[in-house]
Write a protein that holds these residues in place. Structure first.
Motif, PDB file in Angstrom:
ATOM      1  N   LYS A 358       0.801  -1.218   0.000  1.00 42.45           N
ATOM      2  CA  LYS A 358       0.000   0.000   0.000  1.00 42.45           C
ATOM      3  C   LYS A 358       0.836   1.272   0.000  1.00 42.45           C
ATOM      4  N   LYS A 359       2.014   1.224   0.645  1.00 42.09           N
ATOM      5  CA  LYS A 359       2.849   2.424   0.740  1.00 42.09           C
ATOM      6  C   LYS A 359       4.313   2.041   0.609  1.00 42.09           C
ATOM      7  N   VAL A 360       5.110   2.978   0.133  1.00 41.91           N
ATOM      8  CA  VAL A 360       6.563   2.844   0.141  1.00 41.91           C
ATOM      9  C   VAL A 360       7.118   4.088   0.806  1.00 41.91           C
ATOM     10  N   GLU A 361       7.879   3.887   1.875  1.00 45.08           N
ATOM     11  CA  GLU A 361       8.413   4.993   2.677  1.00 45.08           C
ATOM     12  C   GLU A 361       7.313   5.969   3.078  1.00 45.08           C
ATOM     13  N   GLY A 362       6.155   5.417   3.425  1.00 42.67           N
ATOM     14  CA  GLY A 362       5.054   6.231   3.921  1.00 42.67           C
ATOM     15  C   GLY A 362       4.211   6.912   2.862  1.00 42.67           C
ATOM     16  N   VAL A 363       4.585   6.780   1.588  1.00 44.61           N
ATOM     17  CA  VAL A 363       3.848   7.419   0.491  1.00 44.61           C
ATOM     18  C   VAL A 363       2.954   6.384  -0.186  1.00 44.61           C
ATOM     19  N   GLU A 364       1.679   6.690  -0.319  1.00 39.47           N
ATOM     20  CA  GLU A 364       0.721   5.745  -0.887  1.00 39.47           C
ATOM     21  C   GLU A 364       1.033   5.486  -2.353  1.00 39.47           C
ATOM     22  N   ILE A 365       0.884   4.238  -2.773  1.00 38.94           N
ATOM     23  CA  ILE A 365       1.144   3.879  -4.161  1.00 38.94           C
ATOM     24  C   ILE A 365      -0.116   3.276  -4.780  1.00 38.94           C
ATOM     25  N   TYR A 366      -0.268   3.528  -6.085  1.00 38.80           N
ATOM     26  CA  TYR A 366      -1.452   3.072  -6.802  1.00 38.80           C
ATOM     27  C   TYR A 366      -1.102   2.158  -7.976  1.00 38.80           C
ATOM     28  N   ASP A 367       0.086   2.346  -8.543  1.00 37.48           N
ATOM     29  CA  ASP A 367       0.449   1.584  -9.729  1.00 37.48           C
ATOM     30  C   ASP A 367       1.929   1.231  -9.661  1.00 37.48           C
ATOM     31  N   SER A 368       2.358   0.340 -10.570  1.00 34.87           N
ATOM     32  CA  SER A 368       3.739  -0.152 -10.519  1.00 34.87           C
ATOM     33  C   SER A 368       4.791   0.954 -10.605  1.00 34.87           C
ATOM     34  N   PRO A 369       4.620   2.027 -11.424  1.00 35.86           N
ATOM     35  CA  PRO A 369       5.664   3.055 -11.471  1.00 35.86           C
ATOM     36  C   PRO A 369       5.906   3.737 -10.130  1.00 35.86           C
TER      37      PRO A 369
END
Length: 510
Positions: A358-369
């Motif tokens: 759901k997140k990487v380093e606290g930042v929400e992600i939506y797609d592979s990029p």
């Protein structure tokens, strides 16, 4: 009077420090990274151009244009047929394709590049210089100098080249994380073989994946058979390519490849790489590689000559409403982990198949990029925090990225990779041709040549990478296994290879 004297003294000290730092840089102190060299260069000469209020790109264009160079490359005949010029590549990906006659004479191509340091480090696209015999750089003062390749990376389409020159103009690297949708940007380069050209537009999207670097990757024969039987593929092929483009409507055409995308402050925020067009010319959108991703790749080129990439070690599928329904999960966003190979960083950290990132380093992600670009900036041994959802519960997991040689990493292995002594003698590897590719050339069988080794049979016959082999010794081939089986059926010790490519049909006997 005393106050004026103090001000003059401070100015002299500051000026002397800046000059001393520049002279240190000018002497070619390779202990400094590319970013550190830039910090020294622009410490006493920051570009201060407001992008607020009245839009005026005059100063930004004037600051950047002298440091964007014209790159001309020469290819031999076999390379030209498989790779083409940067212009041919754009047509091939977006509605054209190679359209030349087969010739053994060297062919020329052109692109753009951006000078990063006064001593001649230049960033461009991998597809501009890949497999070139000679690279010439035309500087802003019309000097022509020969460049050497420091490093190339097909997975990001980046390359670093070097010319022997000093006191060159430099573009300041900016921060692509700060780029906002709707922000004005300039594209600077040498489109359609014209001289320096500046176009303006806005950033229309970020973290855009268009699949241009994945086009040659095919499903394995087993995966194709599984799809025919079940309509599904249990384990989708992972990709090592990183696409997280800045999308812009600034006019970008063939020849802009490797040129600068800069903000209104004249700071480099992206390296122009591709266009989306039905004709192969500007009529849609351009795509640029974010400079923050490029910084890491370029520094690796300079230090090691190759990219030292860190891997998480997972295969994943981006979620949306339809995919979530297929997988029977409640989350409509995030990355669904479909496989966690043993020996990778993710397995060591306890990530499991079925988890949702759901997140990487606290930042929400939506797609592979969103994930791939951030990981692409890191190296083996770097730490990374992922937030996953497991059974509806969020959990933070810290992991340490591992190198490419780690066991079980989810990396691309070309379908039909060459195995066995017989194929080994050919010096080539093969992947099944897709149905669309077969239909394009009007053939019922075929394997794509995915790699050609220097000094072996295919190389000696000028059989290029990208060509479709339709039969060997009269037997149709659709996989590497078919190639292996057909080779021993030769008569009188002669082997006949039949194929097709953009320039027509071919037959080779050896």
């Amino acid at each position: 009077m005393k106050r004026i004297g103090l001000i003059l003294l401070a100015a002299l000290v500051g000026g002397a420090s800046a000059i001393g730092a520049y002279k240190l840089l000018e002497r070619g102190n390779d202990g400094l990274s590319l970013t550190e060299k830039q910090n020294v260069l622009f410490a006493s000469n920051p570009i201060k151009i407001s992008s607020a209020g009245t839009v005026d790109f005059v100063q930004a264009a004037a600051a950047v244009s002298p440091a964007v160079v014209h790159i001309r490359t020469t290819f031999n005949s076999s390379t030209s047929e498989s790779q083409g010029s940067p212009m041919d590549l754009m047509e091939q990906f977006f509605g054209g394709g190679g359209r030349g006659m087969r010739s053994r004479a060297p062919r020329a191509a052109s692109g753009s590049g951006v000078i990063l340091t006064p001593d001649g480090y230049i960033v461009t696209n991998n597809h501009v210089v890949e497999n070139s015999q000679k690279i010439e750089v035309i500087l802003s003062d019309r000097r022509k100098v020969t460049a050497k390749v420091i490093g190339t990376d097909p997975n990001t389409d980046l390359a670093l080249i070097k010319v022997d020159a000093t006191n060159l103009p430099v573009v300041k690297m900016g921060n692509s994380d700060n780029v906002q949708v709707g922000e004005w940007v300039l594209a600077v380069g040498f489109p359609l073989d014209l001289q320096t050209t500046v176009t303006a537009g806005i950033v229309s999207a970020k973290a855009r994946k268009i699949g241009i670097l994945d086009r040659q990757q095919e499903f394995t024969e087993e995966q194709q058979e599984e799809y025919r039987r079940t309509g599904k593929i249990s384990k989708l092929p992972a990709s090592n390519s990183i696409e997280s483009y800045i999308q812009t409507d600034a006019a970008i055409n063939p020849g802009n490849s490797g040129g600068a995308l800069v903000n209104a402050n004249g700071e480099l925020v992206g390296i122009n790489a591709a266009i989306a067009s039905e004709t192969g010319r500007n009529e849609g959108y351009g795509f640029a590689i974010p400079v923050n991703l490029a910084k890491k790749i370029l520094e690796d080129f300079r230090k090691y000559g190759a990219v030292k990439r860190g891997y998480i070690g997972v295969s994943f599928q981006p979620l949306d409403a339809d995919r979530a329904s297929e997988l029977n999960v409640k989350d409509n966003s995030g990355l669904y982990v479909s496989d966690v190979p043993a020996g990778g960083a993710a397995a060591a950290a306890g990530i499991k198949a079925g988890d949702i990132i759901k997140k990487v380093e606290g930042v929400e992600i939506y797609d592979s990029p969103d994930l791939q670009e951030k990981v692409g900036r890191l190296s083996p041994g770097d730490k990374l925090q992922l937030t996953i959802s497991r059974d509806g519960v969020l959990k933070n997991i810290d992991l340490t990225l591992r190198g490419e040689s780690s066991v079980g990493l989810a990396k691309v292995v070309p379908a039909g990779k060459a195995t066995g002594a017989s194929i080994g003698k050919l010096g080539a590897s093969f992947a099944p041709a897709s149905p669309a590719l077969k239909a394009k050339y009007g053939v019922k069988s075929g394997v794509v040549v995915t790699n050609v080794e220097s000094g072996k049979v295919f190389d000696g016959l000028d059989i290029p990478k990208g060509m479709i082999i339709t039969s060997i010794n009269g037997k149709p081939v659709n996989s590497a296994k078919d190639v292996e089986a057909a080779l021993p059926t030769s008569r009188n010790g002669m082997t006949t290879v039949t194929g097709v490519g953009p320039n027509g049909n071919y037959s080779f006997t050896f």
